[in-house]
Design a protein around this motif. Structure first.
Motif, PDB file in Angstrom:
ATOM      1  N   VAL A  46      24.639  39.576 -12.544  1.00 27.59           N
ATOM      2  CA  VAL A  46      24.836  40.981 -12.190  1.00 27.59           C
ATOM      3  C   VAL A  46      23.812  41.802 -12.987  1.00 27.59           C
ATOM      4  O   VAL A  46      23.846  41.825 -14.220  1.00 27.59           O
ATOM      5  CB  VAL A  46      26.280  41.437 -12.482  1.00 27.59           C
ATOM      6  N   LEU A  47      22.876  42.395 -12.253  1.00 24.96           N
ATOM      7  CA  LEU A  47      21.768  43.140 -12.892  1.00 24.96           C
ATOM      8  C   LEU A  47      22.266  44.423 -13.532  1.00 24.96           C
ATOM      9  O   LEU A  47      23.229  44.999 -13.065  1.00 24.96           O
ATOM     10  CB  LEU A  47      20.707  43.463 -11.838  1.00 24.96           C
ATOM     11  N   GLY A  49      21.995  43.804 -16.982  1.00 24.49           N
ATOM     12  CA  GLY A  49      22.373  43.319 -18.311  1.00 24.49           C
ATOM     13  C   GLY A  49      22.441  41.816 -18.467  1.00 24.49           C
ATOM     14  O   GLY A  49      22.245  41.287 -19.556  1.00 24.49           O
ATOM     15  N   LYS A  80      33.013  55.429 -11.778  1.00 26.10           N
ATOM     16  CA  LYS A  80      33.256  54.062 -12.229  1.00 26.10           C
ATOM     17  C   LYS A  80      34.727  53.836 -12.561  1.00 26.10           C
ATOM     18  O   LYS A  80      35.296  52.807 -12.212  1.00 26.10           O
ATOM     19  CB  LYS A  80      32.405  53.770 -13.461  1.00 26.10           C
ATOM     20  N   ASP A 105      26.917  40.078 -18.701  1.00 29.84           N
ATOM     21  CA  ASP A 105      26.694  40.229 -20.135  1.00 29.84           C
ATOM     22  C   ASP A 105      27.974  40.703 -20.813  1.00 29.84           C
ATOM     23  O   ASP A 105      28.325  40.250 -21.896  1.00 29.84           O
ATOM     24  CB  ASP A 105      25.529  41.182 -20.436  1.00 29.84           C
ATOM     25  N   ILE A 106      28.679  41.642 -20.154  1.00 31.03           N
ATOM     26  CA  ILE A 106      29.893  42.176 -20.779  1.00 31.03           C
ATOM     27  C   ILE A 106      30.912  42.586 -19.729  1.00 31.03           C
ATOM     28  O   ILE A 106      30.552  43.094 -18.659  1.00 31.03           O
ATOM     29  CB  ILE A 106      29.553  43.369 -21.712  1.00 31.03           C
ATOM     30  N   ASP A 108      33.956  45.107 -19.655  1.00 29.51           N
ATOM     31  CA  ASP A 108      34.520  46.193 -20.461  1.00 29.51           C
ATOM     32  C   ASP A 108      35.837  46.621 -19.819  1.00 29.51           C
ATOM     33  O   ASP A 108      36.912  46.126 -20.169  1.00 29.51           O
ATOM     34  CB  ASP A 108      33.491  47.319 -20.533  1.00 29.51           C
ATOM     35  N   THR A 109      35.784  47.524 -18.835  1.00 34.55           N
ATOM     36  CA  THR A 109      37.021  47.900 -18.137  1.00 34.55           C
ATOM     37  C   THR A 109      37.437  46.834 -17.119  1.00 34.55           C
ATOM     38  O   THR A 109      38.588  46.800 -16.705  1.00 34.55           O
ATOM     39  CB  THR A 109      36.838  49.219 -17.365  1.00 34.55           C
ATOM     40  N   GLY A 110      36.474  46.013 -16.692  1.00 36.38           N
ATOM     41  CA  GLY A 110      36.753  44.997 -15.674  1.00 36.38           C
ATOM     42  C   GLY A 110      36.585  45.502 -14.251  1.00 36.38           C
ATOM     43  O   GLY A 110      36.732  44.739 -13.294  1.00 36.38           O
ATOM     44  N   ASP A 164      21.856  47.694 -22.910  1.00 37.03           N
ATOM     45  CA  ASP A 164      20.931  48.798 -23.165  1.00 37.03           C
ATOM     46  C   ASP A 164      21.582  50.005 -23.815  1.00 37.03           C
ATOM     47  O   ASP A 164      22.807  50.177 -23.795  1.00 37.03           O
ATOM     48  CB  ASP A 164      20.285  49.249 -21.852  1.00 37.03           C
TER      49      ASP A 164
HETATM   50  C1  PRP Z   1      27.530  46.827 -17.489  1.00 38.96           C
HETATM   51  C2  PRP Z   1      27.710  45.303 -17.502  1.00 38.96           C
HETATM   52  C3  PRP Z   1      28.720  45.083 -16.421  1.00 38.96           C
HETATM   53  C4  PRP Z   1      29.560  46.335 -16.464  1.00 38.96           C
HETATM   54  C5  PRP Z   1      30.817  46.044 -17.210  1.00 38.96           C
HETATM   55  O1  PRP Z   1      26.596  47.166 -16.534  1.00 38.96           O
HETATM   56  O2  PRP Z   1      26.511  44.623 -17.264  1.00 38.96           O
HETATM   57  O3  PRP Z   1      28.120  44.919 -15.156  1.00 38.96           O
HETATM   58  O4  PRP Z   1      28.811  47.341 -17.161  1.00 38.96           O
HETATM   59  O5  PRP Z   1      31.616  47.196 -17.331  1.00 38.96           O
HETATM   60  P1  PRP Z   1      33.067  47.303 -16.686  1.00 38.96           P
HETATM   61  O6  PRP Z   1      33.812  46.045 -17.011  1.00 38.96           O
HETATM   62  O7  PRP Z   1      33.638  48.507 -17.396  1.00 38.96           O
HETATM   63  O8  PRP Z   1      32.913  47.520 -15.219  1.00 38.96           O
HETATM   64  P2  PRP Z   1      25.920  48.606 -16.460  1.00 38.96           P
HETATM   65  O9  PRP Z   1      26.651  49.446 -15.439  1.00 38.96           O
HETATM   66  O10 PRP Z   1      25.768  49.178 -17.830  1.00 38.96           O
HETATM   67  O11 PRP Z   1      24.487  48.277 -15.838  1.00 38.96           O
HETATM   68  P3  PRP Z   1      23.303  47.393 -16.463  1.00 38.96           P
HETATM   69  O12 PRP Z   1      23.787  45.964 -16.518  1.00 38.96           O
HETATM   70  O13 PRP Z   1      22.181  47.559 -15.497  1.00 38.96           O
HETATM   71  O14 PRP Z   1      23.002  47.939 -17.833  1.00 38.96           O
END
Ligand code: PRP
Length: 182
Positions: A46-47, A49, A80, A105-106, A108-110, A164
């Motif tokens: 998933v771009l 990150g 979001k 990469d992460i 967070d809220t899912g 980032d």
């Molecule tokens: C980040 C990360 C996930 C998402 C996770 O992407 O890469 O895709 O947020 O957050 P969530 O669990 O709260 O939905 P971001 O929107 O920052 O885009 P990026 O990867 O291009 O930096």
């Protein structure tokens, strides 16, 4: 090396060595979990990150794989939090009857993962699982489960190794947090 941002020091939360070791372990776990599948495993990053994690993880997986990427965007935090995510780049091939592993990469809220799961399920893959380098446990994830998890981290803003800060710092070789003013 970059170790400051606007007067704040960047402190390593996870070192390059810790990440390297855990990525190798995750690669071995994934290789074992999918040892009986016939077609190559499809990794979907998933771009943007996930790019650094994906590059290292795929080389730690000892079986045939295919690489795909998805781009998603959310229109600011308000949108979001409602779970509305838009696809900006889609898969290049059908995934019907194929085993698919999302790479993040992460989590967070899912909400991103939840949206992507819903979208992918309609394409009828043989299985759909999620691998994330990082997860923040403090937030409610609803039905989203990270099947292969690198590290659980505190609810702090993290940067580096793909993550980032206002678009930059993705190329830090470690995961850091912004420390106190210096
Ligand atoms: C980040 C990360 C996930 C998402 C996770 O992407 O890469 O895709 O947020 O957050 P969530 O669990 O709260 O939905 P971001 O929107 O920052 O885009 P990026 O990867 O291009 O930096």
């Amino acid at each position: 090396m970059m170790n400051r941002f606007k007067g704040k020091e960047i402190q390593a939360l996870l070192t390059k060595e810790q990440i390297e070791k855990r990525v190798k372990e995750l690669g071995a776990e994934i290789t074992h979990a999918y040892r009986d599948i016939k077609d190559p495993l499809i990794l979907v990053g998933v771009l943007k990150g996930s790019v650094l994690f994906m590059a290292d993880l795929c080389r730690a997986i000892d079986m045939p794989i295919e690489l795909e990427f998805m781009g998603v965007s959310s229109y600011g935090e308000a949108t979001k939090s409602s779970g509305a995510v838009q696809i900006t780049l889609d898969l290049t091939r059908p995934i019907e009857n194929r085993h698919v592993l999302f790479v993040e990469d992460i989590v967070d809220t899912g909400l991103t993962a939840k949206y992507l799961y819903g979208n992918m399920r309609t394409r009828e893959p043989a299985s759909l699982r999620l691998c994330s380098l990082l997860e923040k446990p403090s937030k409610s994830k609803g039905e989203v489960k990270v099947d292969f998890l690198g590290f659980t981290i505190p609810d702090e803003f993290v940067i580096g190794y793909g993550l980032d800060l206002a678009g930059v710092y993705r190329n830090l070789p470690y995961v850091g947090v912004l420390g106190s003013d210096v």
